[in-house]
Write a protein that holds these residues in place. Structure first.
Motif, PDB file in Angstrom:
ATOM      1  N   PHE A   8       0.898  -1.146   0.000  1.00 30.13           N
ATOM      2  CA  PHE A   8       0.000   0.000   0.000  1.00 30.13           C
ATOM      3  C   PHE A   8       0.940   1.200   0.000  1.00 30.13           C
ATOM      4  CE2 PHE A   8      -2.471   3.005   2.881  1.00 30.13           C
ATOM      5  CZ  PHE A   8      -3.240   3.505   1.845  1.00 30.13           C
ATOM      6  N   ALA A   9       0.745   2.093  -0.969  1.00 36.31           N
ATOM      7  CA  ALA A   9       1.760   3.131  -1.197  1.00 36.31           C
ATOM      8  C   ALA A   9       1.171   4.535  -1.166  1.00 36.31           C
ATOM      9  CB  ALA A   9       2.443   2.859  -2.532  1.00 36.31           C
ATOM     10  N   PRO A  10       0.739   4.985  -0.001  1.00 37.58           N
ATOM     11  CA  PRO A  10       0.162   6.328   0.050  1.00 37.58           C
ATOM     12  C   PRO A  10       1.234   7.415   0.020  1.00 37.58           C
ATOM     13  CG  PRO A  10       0.242   5.408   2.258  1.00 37.58           C
ATOM     14  CD  PRO A  10       0.764   4.340   1.331  1.00 37.58           C
ATOM     15  N   HIS A  34      -3.040 -15.438   0.693  1.00 40.78           N
ATOM     16  CA  HIS A  34      -2.012 -16.340   0.167  1.00 40.78           C
ATOM     17  C   HIS A  34      -0.859 -16.530   1.148  1.00 40.78           C
ATOM     18  CE1 HIS A  34      -4.199 -15.024  -3.477  1.00 40.78           C
ATOM     19  NE2 HIS A  34      -4.118 -16.318  -3.714  1.00 40.78           N
ATOM     20  N   GLY A  35      -1.110 -16.199   2.408  1.00 40.46           N
ATOM     21  CA  GLY A  35      -0.068 -16.369   3.426  1.00 40.46           C
ATOM     22  C   GLY A  35       1.134 -15.480   3.168  1.00 40.46           C
ATOM     23  N   GLY A  36       0.900 -14.345   2.518  1.00 41.06           N
ATOM     24  CA  GLY A  36       2.020 -13.513   2.089  1.00 41.06           C
ATOM     25  C   GLY A  36       2.259 -12.296   2.949  1.00 41.06           C
ATOM     26  N   ARG A  37       2.952 -11.346   2.362  1.00 43.66           N
ATOM     27  CA  ARG A  37       3.363 -10.149   3.090  1.00 43.66           C
ATOM     28  C   ARG A  37       2.696  -8.905   2.514  1.00 43.66           C
ATOM     29  NH1 ARG A  37       8.089  -9.300   5.449  1.00 43.66           N
ATOM     30  NH2 ARG A  37       8.832  -7.802   3.932  1.00 43.66           N
ATOM     31  N   PHE A  38       2.383  -7.992   3.431  1.00 47.07           N
ATOM     32  CA  PHE A  38       1.759  -6.725   3.036  1.00 47.07           C
ATOM     33  C   PHE A  38       2.658  -5.597   3.530  1.00 47.07           C
ATOM     34  CE2 PHE A  38      -0.843  -3.207   4.821  1.00 47.07           C
ATOM     35  CZ  PHE A  38      -1.345  -2.691   3.641  1.00 47.07           C
ATOM     36  N   LEU A  39       3.150  -4.780   2.613  1.00 45.52           N
ATOM     37  CA  LEU A  39       4.078  -3.710   2.995  1.00 45.52           C
ATOM     38  C   LEU A  39       3.414  -2.341   2.926  1.00 45.52           C
ATOM     39  CD1 LEU A  39       7.231  -4.811   0.939  1.00 45.52           C
ATOM     40  CD2 LEU A  39       6.618  -5.438   3.282  1.00 45.52           C
ATOM     41  N   LEU A  40       3.823  -1.483   3.834  1.00 49.43           N
ATOM     42  CA  LEU A  40       3.432  -0.077   3.760  1.00 49.43           C
ATOM     43  C   LEU A  40       4.616   0.668   3.152  1.00 49.43           C
ATOM     44  CD1 LEU A  40       1.709   2.425   4.416  1.00 49.43           C
ATOM     45  CD2 LEU A  40       2.704   2.408   6.719  1.00 49.43           C
ATOM     46  N   ARG A  41       4.350   1.312   2.032  1.00 51.56           N
ATOM     47  CA  ARG A  41       5.413   2.091   1.389  1.00 51.56           C
ATOM     48  C   ARG A  41       4.991   3.546   1.371  1.00 51.56           C
ATOM     49  NH1 ARG A  41       5.964   1.045  -4.668  1.00 51.56           N
ATOM     50  NH2 ARG A  41       4.976   3.069  -4.898  1.00 51.56           N
ATOM     51  N   ILE A  42       5.752   4.353   2.068  1.00 49.68           N
ATOM     52  CA  ILE A  42       5.435   5.777   2.131  1.00 49.68           C
ATOM     53  C   ILE A  42       6.059   6.458   0.909  1.00 49.68           C
ATOM     54  CG2 ILE A  42       5.719   7.886   3.512  1.00 49.68           C
ATOM     55  CD1 ILE A  42       3.959   5.878   4.959  1.00 49.68           C
ATOM     56  N   ASP A  43       5.229   6.940   0.023  1.00 46.25           N
ATOM     57  CA  ASP A  43       5.696   7.585  -1.216  1.00 46.25           C
ATOM     58  C   ASP A  43       5.946   9.065  -0.953  1.00 46.25           C
ATOM     59  OD1 ASP A  43       5.489   5.167  -2.455  1.00 46.25           O
ATOM     60  OD2 ASP A  43       4.034   5.780  -3.972  1.00 46.25           O
ATOM     61  N   ASP A  44       7.101   9.332  -0.367  1.00 44.97           N
ATOM     62  CA  ASP A  44       7.373  10.711   0.061  1.00 44.97           C
ATOM     63  C   ASP A  44       8.489  11.358  -0.742  1.00 44.97           C
ATOM     64  OD1 ASP A  44       9.334   9.087   1.044  1.00 44.97           O
ATOM     65  OD2 ASP A  44       9.338   9.895   3.065  1.00 44.97           O
ATOM     66  N   ASP A  70       3.504  -5.761   7.328  1.00 47.63           N
ATOM     67  CA  ASP A  70       4.601  -6.658   7.706  1.00 47.63           C
ATOM     68  C   ASP A  70       5.943  -5.965   7.538  1.00 47.63           C
ATOM     69  OD1 ASP A  70       2.972  -9.036   8.205  1.00 47.63           O
ATOM     70  OD2 ASP A  70       2.473  -8.825   6.086  1.00 47.63           O
ATOM     71  N   GLY A  71       5.906  -4.729   7.083  1.00 50.07           N
ATOM     72  CA  GLY A  71       7.141  -3.967   6.924  1.00 50.07           C
ATOM     73  C   GLY A  71       6.794  -2.591   6.416  1.00 50.07           C
ATOM     74  N   GLU A  72       7.719  -1.653   6.653  1.00 49.65           N
ATOM     75  CA  GLU A  72       7.466  -0.297   6.171  1.00 49.65           C
ATOM     76  C   GLU A  72       8.701   0.217   5.453  1.00 49.65           C
ATOM     77  OE1 GLU A  72       5.719   2.628   8.958  1.00 49.65           O
ATOM     78  OE2 GLU A  72       7.089   4.081   8.059  1.00 49.65           O
ATOM     79  N   GLU A  73       8.489   0.894   4.342  1.00 49.58           N
ATOM     80  CA  GLU A  73       9.598   1.463   3.572  1.00 49.58           C
ATOM     81  C   GLU A  73       9.271   2.907   3.280  1.00 49.58           C
ATOM     82  OE1 GLU A  73      12.299  -0.125   2.794  1.00 49.58           O
ATOM     83  OE2 GLU A  73      11.760  -2.251   3.011  1.00 49.58           O
ATOM     84  N   ARG A  74      10.326   3.694   3.086  1.00 51.44           N
ATOM     85  CA  ARG A  74      10.108   5.102   2.732  1.00 51.44           C
ATOM     86  C   ARG A  74      10.916   5.447   1.509  1.00 51.44           C
ATOM     87  NH1 ARG A  74       8.948   8.626   7.892  1.00 51.44           N
ATOM     88  NH2 ARG A  74       8.830  10.242   6.326  1.00 51.44           N
ATOM     89  N   GLN A  75      10.246   6.013   0.532  1.00 49.87           N
ATOM     90  CA  GLN A  75      10.955   6.325  -0.710  1.00 49.87           C
ATOM     91  C   GLN A  75      12.055   7.352  -0.494  1.00 49.87           C
ATOM     92  OE1 GLN A  75       7.922   7.025  -3.765  1.00 49.87           O
ATOM     93  NE2 GLN A  75       8.313   4.932  -4.409  1.00 49.87           N
ATOM     94  N   SER A  76      11.858   8.271   0.446  1.00 50.16           N
ATOM     95  CA  SER A  76      12.877   9.315   0.638  1.00 50.16           C
ATOM     96  C   SER A  76      14.204   8.728   1.118  1.00 50.16           C
ATOM     97  CB  SER A  76      12.371  10.368   1.625  1.00 50.16           C
ATOM     98  OG  SER A  76      12.048   9.756   2.851  1.00 50.16           O
ATOM     99  N   GLN A  77      14.182   7.476   1.612  1.00 52.80           N
ATOM    100  CA  GLN A  77      15.435   6.854   2.061  1.00 52.80           C
ATOM    101  C   GLN A  77      16.047   5.955   0.989  1.00 52.80           C
ATOM    102  OE1 GLN A  77      14.097   4.971   5.659  1.00 52.80           O
ATOM    103  NE2 GLN A  77      13.888   6.933   6.709  1.00 52.80           N
ATOM    104  N   ARG A  78      15.442   5.966  -0.181  1.00 54.41           N
ATOM    105  CA  ARG A  78      15.876   5.034  -1.213  1.00 54.41           C
ATOM    106  C   ARG A  78      16.354   5.759  -2.472  1.00 54.41           C
ATOM    107  NH1 ARG A  78      14.251  -0.015  -0.525  1.00 54.41           N
ATOM    108  NH2 ARG A  78      13.718  -0.324  -2.721  1.00 54.41           N
ATOM    109  N   LEU A  79      16.673   7.032  -2.315  1.00 53.27           N
ATOM    110  CA  LEU A  79      16.987   7.851  -3.482  1.00 53.27           C
ATOM    111  C   LEU A  79      18.227   7.354  -4.236  1.00 53.27           C
ATOM    112  CD1 LEU A  79      16.192  11.379  -1.981  1.00 53.27           C
ATOM    113  CD2 LEU A  79      14.686   9.891  -3.317  1.00 53.27           C
ATOM    114  N   ALA A  80      19.192   6.788  -3.494  1.00 55.98           N
ATOM    115  CA  ALA A  80      20.422   6.325  -4.144  1.00 55.98           C
ATOM    116  C   ALA A  80      20.108   5.204  -5.139  1.00 55.98           C
ATOM    117  CB  ALA A  80      21.418   5.841  -3.091  1.00 55.98           C
TER     118      ALA A  80
END
Ligand code: GLU
Length: 452
Positions: A8-10, A34-44, A70-80
């Motif tokens: 989910f990428a708000p 499906h017994g899988g993973r759901f990630l929160l991705r902050i599109d910042d 099941d995990g959180e990611e932030r786009q602002s930390q992935r610029l490289a």
């Protein structure tokens, strides 16, 4: 075996609204099914419009809803990473610098539309020579960047909701992926993250269908330029949008969020039960068990018609959820002194938990005694006298009064209910009377008998 992974990428430029709550829920349901993973991705990536307070409110809302990432990611930390893939795409000739101003582009579009042509970007920047580009940059014009679509073959995918989708890339503009200040538009970082995080399924609103067309080419290009062929393009599904009960896209829905639902006394389970099934061929029911929503989640049951969000449905589901809530779950939210018997007596009358306090006042009092006709007053005095406190005092009282006074039906029950609760309707008197208790009940009957 691949693990189903959704995201989910708000963008944290506002609070969640009912539309993106629905997207979050469906992605969570799909992963869990499906017994899988759901990630929160902050599109910042849009630093100017993104706010930390919205990141926090998104997390808090998901927690309230019980949709736990099941995990959180932030786009602002992935610029490289974006930079690296961008360079690889540049080396592969799939991105190119453009120097047009917004006004120039606008003018081009107007001319095309005036000639009855689709407003597709004309790739003028692609034709610039190295000298012409150098000249622009010498003038201090920083380029923005477009992704170069491959026009050779149609873009096609099997959409989980819409079936086969086909686009002619020549009918699409090469999308701008990066602004002149170096910041990213959402398209390319999203593709890179989906690949990098092993996203298997992208489920989002149908307003993204044409984005998917160009993103599919970005996936292919990014895999070729940076990743191994073991990475695959996710499955896509685009669900019909949510509209108001009047059938139109509504402004109200665009800002209707968890705060408003909480204030209205809506239980998160009611909202989930509604949003899980709305727009599908499955019945919308007050299903409190998340496991049931997970098991029955089925993309093939989603229709193509817009899903209508109706507040009346939500109230109906809320009532259904509240009627099944057990005392242990709810006790901390109940008025002081309300015990399990009280909850069970009052629960069937509630649409919202908050209303329990009003009904509980009927038990604890004081209540307002209505005025009665003379003959009813006589009857109520009689009732006060004849009331005996047995195991089932209500039925005992009603039976005795029936025999002694000959009254029955409404003439028997209504004055008693009114005298005992001050109201014409409400919880089952057989449950309520023992809670009111003998002393209070007798006093109420006597006072009603005297009033007037
Ligand atoms: N941040 C994008 C949006 O909110 C994500 C869209 C997507 O799911 O790919 O529109």
């Amino acid at each position: 075996m691949t693990i189903t992974t959704t995201r989910f990428a708000p963008s944290p430029t506002g609070s969640l609204h009912v539309g993106n709550i629905r997207t979050a829920l469906h992605n969570w349901l799909l992963a869990k099914k499906h017994g899988g993973r759901f990630l929160l991705r902050i599109d910042d990536t849009d630093a100017e419009r993104s706010r930390e307070e919205y990141v926090e409110s998104i997390r808090a809302d998901l927690a309230w809803l019980g949709i736990e990432p099941d995990g959180e990611e932030r786009q602002s930390q992935r610029l490289a990473l974006y930079e690296a893939v961008f360079s690889a795409l540049q080396a592969a000739g799939r991105v190119y610098p453009c120097y047009e101003t917004a006004q120039e582009l606008d003018l081009k579009r107007k001319i095309q539309l005036g000639r009855g042509l689709p407003p597709i970007y004309d790739r003028a920047a692609l034709a610039l020579s190295a000298e012409e580009r150098a000249e622009k940059e010498a003038q201090g014009i920083a380029p923005h960047w477009r992704f170069k679509l491959d026009h050779a073959e149609p873009i096609q995918w099997e959409d989980g909701v819409r079936g086969t989708q086909k686009f002619d890339p020549a009918q699409l503009s090469d999308p701008v992926i990066r602004r002149a200040d170096g910041s990213w538009l959402y398209m390319l970082p999203s593709v890179i993250d989906d690949l990098d995080m092993g996203i298997t399924d992208v489920l989002r609103g149908e307003d993204h269908v044409s984005n998917t067309a160009v993103q599919i080419q970005m996936f292919t290009a990014a895999i070729a330029a940076q990743y191994s062929a073991a990475r695959t393009i996710p499955n896509f599904a685009h669900e019909a949008l949510l509209v108001g009960s009047e059938g139109k896209l509504s402004k109200r829905l665009g800002s209707l969020g968890c705060d408003a639902f909480r204030e209205r006394g809506i239980e998160p389970q009611a909202l989930l039960a509604l949003l899980a099934r709305l727009g599908t061929s499955q019945p919308v029911e007050p299903i409190a068990e998340r496991s049931e929503l997970i098991e029955t989640f089925d993309l093939s049951s989603f229709g193509r018609a817009p899903a209508k969000f109706d507040d009346a449905d939500l109230d109906r589901l809320n009532a259904g959820i509240v009627h099944a809530l057990d005392y242990e779950t709810i006790s901390t939210r109940l008025p002081d002194g309300m015990d399990e018997a009280g909850w069970l007596a009052i629960r069937p009358n509630l649409v919202r938990v908050g209303e329990a306090a009003d009904w509980w006042k009927l038990v604890t009092g004081p209540i307002e005694t209505p005025e009665f006709a003379d003959e009813d007053r006589v009857f109520l005095v009689e009732a006060a006298k004849l009331m005996s406190w047995k195991e089932d005092p209500w039925h005992a009282l009603a039976d005795t009064l029936k025999q002694e006074t000959g009254r029955k039906g409404k003439a028997l029950f209504l004055p008693l209910r009114q005298a005992l609760t001050g109201m014409d309707h409400g919880p089952d008197m057989a449950h309520l009377l023992p809670l009111i208790g003998e002393e209070r009940a007798r006093a109420r009957l006597e006072r009603a008998g005297k009033a007037g």
